[in-house]
Enzyme design. Structure first.
Site, PDB file in Angstrom:
ATOM      1  CG  ASP A 296     -14.393  22.609  55.901  1.00 35.97           C
ATOM      2  OD1 ASP A 296     -13.312  23.243  55.837  1.00 35.97           O
ATOM      3  OD2 ASP A 296     -15.127  22.477  54.911  1.00 35.97           O
TER       4      ASP A 296
HETATM    5  C1  NOJ Z   1     -13.021  25.220  53.720  1.00 33.38           C
HETATM    6  C2  NOJ Z   1     -13.338  24.220  52.670  1.00 33.38           C
HETATM    7  O1  NOJ Z   1     -14.661  23.756  52.811  1.00 33.38           O
HETATM    8  C3  NOJ Z   1     -12.401  23.035  52.671  1.00 33.38           C
HETATM    9  O2  NOJ Z   1     -12.691  22.221  51.574  1.00 33.38           O
HETATM   10  C4  NOJ Z   1     -10.975  23.504  52.658  1.00 33.38           C
HETATM   11  O3  NOJ Z   1     -10.112  22.399  52.604  1.00 33.38           O
HETATM   12  C5  NOJ Z   1     -10.733  24.335  53.914  1.00 33.38           C
HETATM   13  N1  NOJ Z   1     -11.598  25.473  53.889  1.00 33.38           N
HETATM   14  C6  NOJ Z   1      -9.289  24.776  54.024  1.00 33.38           C
HETATM   15  O4  NOJ Z   1      -8.998  25.704  53.074  1.00 33.38           O
END
Ligand code: NOJ
Length: 762
Positions: A296
């Protein structure tokens, strides 16, 4: 133009200027080779630096879906792309922008390896569908599949080849703002929807120009964060992990999901990003997942803050060893992996495995055959926000609405009331219904409740008038999306009350601004905020015929209002066609059929609350020494699976094909459901099972099947379910999936608390 946007445009302009037509100087094998052979032959040509490049993902600077990147040097990013040091980008959207970015990589880097472009297409790209929690309330996985397919088609036409969805985190905590992104509290329902959403996004061919690679996230247990506070740590048992958290992820693998994303949280002290057991042993080993795991946003570098790594290099080593294949915005892999391998601290085989996984997905997406496959600007215009897509959005939205209360059949309004007042800021809100995570939806593009009702009642002899009441929000920051709620300015209240007095019925719209839910948006209070309760009290005093319509991204605490109003309609954030869908239900053009995918608590003090809890040793009311609260019932206000209809359904004749289930013969369960009212309707018939004695305590009920059936007024239908031994399997005390012999009780009914019951043995 904001700062990020400016940087974004500068980057784009620089890309255009710098893109040269350098020829790649290496041959890769031909198009028709099976993917694995092509991956191998390409891998054999790659330097260590090029390999590591494939494991680095960078965001564009004009759209940020996480903290501002440390490395703010746009020029450096361009150079890295040209050298093949960036394998993937996120937040680059639009056929033309993606084409330009892709050109940089393909035409300049030595091997011309295309980048893969990812984006959060969570519930639509331009055409917005209900937030996933709301859509799950339809209990129609085929609708989720259909909306995901349209979202994929629109996104793929705009250069995107990979969505960071579906989010399949089971979530039992309404304080957590990200509850809106998933399928709610139940593992089985979540599993069915997870598979449907993956199939919707990916279709049966990843290389089709209408599909995108899906991403099962967040692996794992992100929905179990402590106190419902985003990014917090998780404590949960191995049993809960296997029995509750992991099944929806497994369903994604079974549906052929191309990628996974790990989660920000640690579990018992170990960040998921460094969790070898989850990522290697279970996912890539036991489940045989051959796609790749993206971290993430910054979850690799954040292991420093977690306190399990001292430097970015330590974090990179931990992550790659644990099976995190791609570093999203962490700036650890790009800076450390080459040296770690050269110093003998990381085995190059781990890098090869990760690269192989990334390349595999790129080949499957067809990017090597045509890096610009998804970059057709004409198609982008033609495919997005079409009348057909909007019609589907309306269809799904109305089927996601849950009728929570309807005393004296005040609903549907039909033309019973000639003067209908619509009250509340949210009633005229054209933005909140688009929801959090709204990808490329145009701001203010949703149909409001007011617009929906005005259209529905045009020329029907019903006057629809509007009063805004006190402002709900003071402000919503357009960049940070921070919501400030008004608690002092009561202007608008007298006008709303006067209108309520002078009307025959009131549609009062309350709830949440869309940016109260989503990432980073946890709350300790989940009731109606700001001056909404004051407005509510004043309006119900002025008029007895109030229909409360709720717009929200999480279960709300409705204790303060539930007894004071004849009707409550749960309408989530329903997407582009929200107002029309709500009008369909309010007027009676559609008979509501949704059911809650999460329990609605009586107070935030009950949270996390969920129907499938284990029993305690003291479950029965008695003296003070039993498992209860002294100031509240244990039960939720509205249970999981609950939802009313404008008609009534009666269940009868529950029968089982046998009273003993054997491993070779499923049990058939049948029940008759009669529509006893005067309207055609649809009922979600739900099957729950309890395993009475297990090697570990088993939940008091578990959903094992459901069917949404249309039943005409006066008609009776027989509904059948099949249960086989494997449906009763769970992760036992022996730490394996088994079905244990013993006695079971089952219920078939209209929600998780009502139903006809029978017993059987296995
Ligand atoms: C953080 C989020 O937790 C995740 O779900 C998302 O896909 C990414 N950022 C990218 O935006």
């Amino acid at each position: 133009m904001n700062f990020n946007k400016q940087i974004g445009f500068l980057v784009l302009a620089a890309w255009l200027a710098l893109a040269s037509c350098a020829k790649k100087d290496a041959e890769i094998s031909k198009t028709n080779d099976p993917v694995e052979a092509r991956v191998d032959s390409l891998l054999a040509l790659m330097t260590l630096e090029e390999k590591v490049g494939q494991l680095v993902q960078s965001t564009s600077r004009w759209e940020l879906t996480g903290p501002v990147p440390a490395q703010e040097n746009a020029q450096l990013l361009l150079e890295q792309i040209k050298k093949g040091e960036i394998g993937s980008m996120l937040n680059v959207t639009g056929a033309n922008a993606v084409r330009e970015a892709q050109k940089l990589a393909v035409e300049n880097s030595r091997l011309g390896i295309p980048m893969v472009f990812g984006y959060d297409v969570i519930h639509g790209y331009k055409t917005m569908f209900p937030i996933p929690l709301g859509e799950t309330a339809s209990w129609e996985p085929e609708l989720a599949r259909a909306s995901a397919a349209v979202a994929a088609d629109e996104a793929a036409a705009a250069g995107i080849s990979w969505t960071f969805a579906p989010m399949v985190d089971v979530s039992r905590d309404a304080r957590w703002g990200r509850s809106m992104e998933g399928a709610g509290e139940d593992t089985y329902l979540g599993t069915v929807f997870a598979g449907a959403r993956v199939h919707g996004f990916q279709g049966d061919n990843l290389a089709s120009i209408s599909t995108v690679a899906a991403c099962a996230k967040h692996f794992a247990a992100y929905g179990f964060i402590g106190s419902g506070r985003d990014y917090n740590g998780v404590e949960l048992s191995d049993y809960t992990l296997h029995n509750v958290v992991l099944p929806p992820f497994k369903a994604c693998v079974d549906a052929g999901v191309a990628t996974f994303m790990n989660s920000f949280n640690e579990i018992g002290g170990l960040p998921s990003t460094a969790n070898e057991n989850l990522q290697r042993t279970i996912l890539k080993g036991e489940w045989g997942f051959d796609g790749f795991m993206v971290s993430d946003w910054g979850s690799i570098v954040e292991m420093i803050a977690h306190g399990v790594a001292a430097t970015p290099s330590d974090a990179a080593k931990l992550a790659i060893e644990a099976g995190s294949d791609m570093d999203m915005e962490g700036n650890c892999y790009g800076t450390s992996l080459v040296k770690l391998v050269n110093d003998g601290k990381v085995d190059v085989k781990l890098i090869d495995d990760a690269v192989r996984r990334v390349l595999r997905v790129k080949f499957r997406l067809g990017l090597f055959d045509n890096p610009y496959l998804y970059c057709d600007s004409v198609r982008e215009k033609e495919r997005t926000l079409t009348p057909t897509n909007l019609a589907l959005s309306r269809q799904i939205a109305k089927r996601s609405i849950v009728l929570l209360k309807n005393d004296k059949q005040i609903l549907p309004l039909e033309t019973k009331f000639k003067r209908v007042a619509v009250i509340g800021q949210l009633a005229a809100d054209k933005d909140s219904p688009l929801g959090s995570w709204r990808a490329k939806a145009e701001t203010l593009s949703a149909v409001s409740v007011l617009e929906g009702l005005r259209t529905a009642y045009a020329e029907k002899g019903v006057a629809v008038t509007y009063a805004r009441g006190p402002e709900y929000t003071d402000s919503v920051n357009v960049f940070s999306k921070e919501v400030r709620i008004n608690t002092t300015d009561r202007a608008g209240l007298p006008e709303a009350v006067a209108l309520a007095k002078n009307s025959d019925a009131v549609v009062l719209v309350l709830g949440e601004n869309c940016y109260q839910s989503g990432e980073g948006r946890s709350q300790v209070e989940i009731g109606l905020k700001g001056l909404q309760l004051e407005l509510f009290e004043a309006v119900v005093k002025a008029n007895p015929n109030v229909v409360l319509v709720l717009m929200n991204g999480r279960p709300l605490d409705l204790s303060a209002v539930v007894g004071k109003v004849p009707a409550i309609v749960e309408a989530w954030h329903l997407g582009s066609e929200s107002g029309n869908a709500i009008a369909d239900v309010l007027t009676g053009a559609y008979n509501p059929s949704g059911k809650l995918p999460m329990s609605f608590p009586r107070s935030v003090g009950q949270v996390p609350i969920y129907y499938n809890a284990n029993n305690t040793g003291r479950p029965n009311p008695g003296d003070v020494f039993w498992s209860h609260y002294t100031d509240s019932p244990n039960t939720p206000l509205f249970p999981f699976g609950f939802g009313l209809s404008y008609t009534t359904f009666e269940y009868s004749d529950l029968s089982l094909s046998a009273n003993k289930l054997t491993s070779d013969k499923p049990l058939t369960i049948s029940v008759k459901v009669s529509n006893k009212g005067a309207r055609d309707g649809e009922e979600v018939v739900q099957l729950y099972v309890r395993d009475l004695v297990g090697s570990i305590a088993r939940p008091v009920k578990e959903l094992k099947g459901f069917r949404k059936v249309a039943i005409k007024a006066g008609e009776t239908k027989e509904v059948k379910f099949e249960i086989s031994a494997k449906d009763l399997a769970f992760y036992t005390r022996a730490k394996k999936w088994e079905t244990e012999a013993g006695d079971f009780t089952l219920w078939v009914g209209t929600n998780s608390t009502e139903g006809l019951t029978a017993n059987f043995a296995y």
